[in-house]
Enzyme design. Structure first.
Site, PDB file in Angstrom:
ATOM      1  N   LEU A  51      -3.793 -21.804  17.444  1.00 56.69           N
ATOM      2  CA  LEU A  51      -2.383 -22.195  17.535  1.00 56.69           C
ATOM      3  C   LEU A  51      -1.455 -21.206  16.821  1.00 56.69           C
ATOM      4  O   LEU A  51      -0.528 -21.588  16.117  1.00 56.69           O
ATOM      5  CB  LEU A  51      -2.170 -23.616  17.013  1.00 56.69           C
ATOM      6  N   SER A  80      -8.327 -12.790  21.570  1.00 51.06           N
ATOM      7  CA  SER A  80      -9.497 -13.602  21.254  1.00 51.06           C
ATOM      8  C   SER A  80     -10.391 -13.723  22.490  1.00 51.06           C
ATOM      9  O   SER A  80      -9.888 -13.778  23.618  1.00 51.06           O
ATOM     10  CB  SER A  80      -9.033 -14.988  20.802  1.00 51.06           C
ATOM     11  N   PRO A  81     -11.713 -13.765  22.319  1.00 52.41           N
ATOM     12  CA  PRO A  81     -12.605 -13.928  23.474  1.00 52.41           C
ATOM     13  C   PRO A  81     -12.405 -15.294  24.122  1.00 52.41           C
ATOM     14  O   PRO A  81     -12.423 -16.313  23.438  1.00 52.41           O
ATOM     15  CB  PRO A  81     -14.008 -13.798  22.868  1.00 52.41           C
ATOM     16  N   ARG A 102     -18.031 -14.391  14.298  1.00 50.91           N
ATOM     17  CA  ARG A 102     -17.159 -15.567  14.417  1.00 50.91           C
ATOM     18  C   ARG A 102     -17.919 -16.790  13.920  1.00 50.91           C
ATOM     19  O   ARG A 102     -19.063 -17.028  14.332  1.00 50.91           O
ATOM     20  CB  ARG A 102     -16.693 -15.790  15.853  1.00 50.91           C
ATOM     21  N   GLY A 146      -5.151 -16.348  21.449  1.00 54.49           N
ATOM     22  CA  GLY A 146      -5.922 -16.840  22.585  1.00 54.49           C
ATOM     23  C   GLY A 146      -5.047 -17.279  23.740  1.00 54.49           C
ATOM     24  O   GLY A 146      -4.574 -16.456  24.528  1.00 54.49           O
ATOM     25  N   TYR A 175     -22.423 -23.495  19.348  1.00 51.95           N
ATOM     26  CA  TYR A 175     -23.434 -22.778  20.114  1.00 51.95           C
ATOM     27  C   TYR A 175     -24.633 -22.462  19.216  1.00 51.95           C
ATOM     28  O   TYR A 175     -24.670 -22.860  18.057  1.00 51.95           O
ATOM     29  CB  TYR A 175     -22.813 -21.544  20.764  1.00 51.95           C
TER      30      TYR A 175
END
Length: 388
Positions: free
Chosen positions: A330, A51-52, A259, A352, A211
């Site tokens: 998670l 994941s980024p 995303r 992540g 964002y």
């Protein structure tokens, strides 16, 4: 649009007693975490995605040795798709002055170095393109994350769909006018062109986590009365225009991801029903996969964080919008990630923080699920010899 061949079979099942009984009774291999997946012309060696994750370690937006090692080690560690962190399409689109950027030609070669190494390790290189909107111009988190309010301190004017700050006391964002919106779309296109030049084979649009693009989607942050606000159709317009522009310049063989935050976790905000509607339209524009996260639009939201708490959103979007999805949040154990794939809840597992703790998580998954880990060649001889 190309289908996920691993999951879709439109041929009718033969009836009992037909000449096709032998084929009908043949056991179909189960799709699991270690199964390859082809999306358009790109094949992933398994269903594990890095994941980024922002590193806040750039100067002037440039990738450096830290990013090469950070991303390259996960590629060497067996991950199928390695995604570069949220990479700002304009200088003002950075979360902090230390964010990665791709607003100029000077950013291409440092990123190309990473893409080459990732590909050399058998993984696919991806990049997430982003604009932080009203959550821009902040200190890195380990410095407190506070807004930087003056140019003398390295800050800049933040923008958004409406003049509503993220936190009380934060700078009020400047509402983008039509010219500003066109500039944002152009910036995403230019960034995508640079990403393709650098050799990335998957592009992801960041429309989540509060964002800029998410700010336009949510009625909590978008109070506009023009064609970019009000109705769901209007609030989706900017994300759809960005996706359409990027798909229009990308080679047909390369996948486009988006995303999203499936819900704001706040009454009256963006929610799963709106996310499904958006995902259907994105699929129609040629988007290949929805990377399904949630939250982060507002600072005070009650989020029931638990193991795999966002997976049901990925399942609903996959089923109801008819598009591939990635599950994130998670997911820490290979067995759990495998269950997500075998159950058909999602097509990819985005890992992540657990990949920060364990760069070789994918090799651990191979060991746990298959018993035959595939080590990098320079390691494999020594590791396997010692095991014997």
């Amino acid at each position: 649009m190309p289908a996920d061949n691993a999951h879709q079979d439109d041929s009718p099942s033969p009836s009992h007693g037909s000449i096709a009984d032998a084929d009908h009774d043949r056991e179909i291999p189960e799709i699991d975490l270690l199964s390859p997946l082809s999306i358009r012309g790109v094949t992933l060696r398994n269903r594990i995605v890095m994941s980024p994750m922002c590193q806040y370690s750039s100067e002037d937006g440039l990738a450096n040795d830290w990013h090469l090692v950070h991303l390259g080690s996960r590629a060497a560690g067996g991950t199928a798709l390695v995604m570069v962190e949220a990479t700002a399409v304009t200088p003002e689109g950075r979360i902090s002055p230390a964010d990665m950027g791709i607003w100029g030609e000077q950013h291409v070669e440092p990123l190309a170095r990473i893409a080459r190494f990732v590909k050399g390790q058998g993984a696919v290189a991806a990049i997430q393109l982003a604009h932080a909107g009203r959550k821009a111009s902040c200190e890195p988190p380990w410095k407190g994350g506070a807004s930087i309010t003056s140019p003398e301190a390295g800050g800049w004017t933040v923008v958004g769909p409406s003049p509503i700050p993220f936190h009380d006391g934060d700078p009020v964002p400047q509402a983008l006018d039509q010219l500003g919106i066109e500039g944002i779309i152009d910036a995403f296109e230019a960034a995508c062109r640079r990403a393709l030049e650098a050799g990335f084979e998957v592009i992801e649009i960041h429309a989540a986590h509060g964002y800029l693009l998410h700010e336009f989607l949510s009625p909590l942050s978008n109070l506009r009365t023009d064609s970019y606000g009000g109705s769901l159709e209007n609030r989706m317009r900017l994300v759809l225009r960005v996706a359409e522009r990027l798909r229009g310049i990308m080679p047909d063989a390369l996948p486009l991801f988006v995303r999203i935050s499936a819900t704001d976790w706040v009454e009256g905000g963006w929610d799963i029903e709106q996310s499904i509607a958006l995902s259907r339209l994105l699929k129609g524009l040629g988007v290949d996969l929805i990377d399904v996260s949630s939250g982060a639009l507002v600072p005070k939201a009650t989020i029931p964080v638990s193991k795999g708490y966002q997976v049901p959103f990925a399942r609903r979007i996959k089923d109801e919008a008819g598009i591939m999805t990635g599950a994130v949040g998670l997911i820490t154990e290979p067995g759990h990630a495998n269950e997500i794939i075998t159950a058909g809840d999602a097509d990819l597992a985005f890992i992540g923080r657990e990949l920060l703790r364990e760069p070789y998580w994918a090799i651990k998954a191979q060991h746990d699920l298959d018993g035959e880990p595939s080590w990098p060649i320079p390691y494999g001889y020594a590791v396997q010899r010692r095991a014997k």
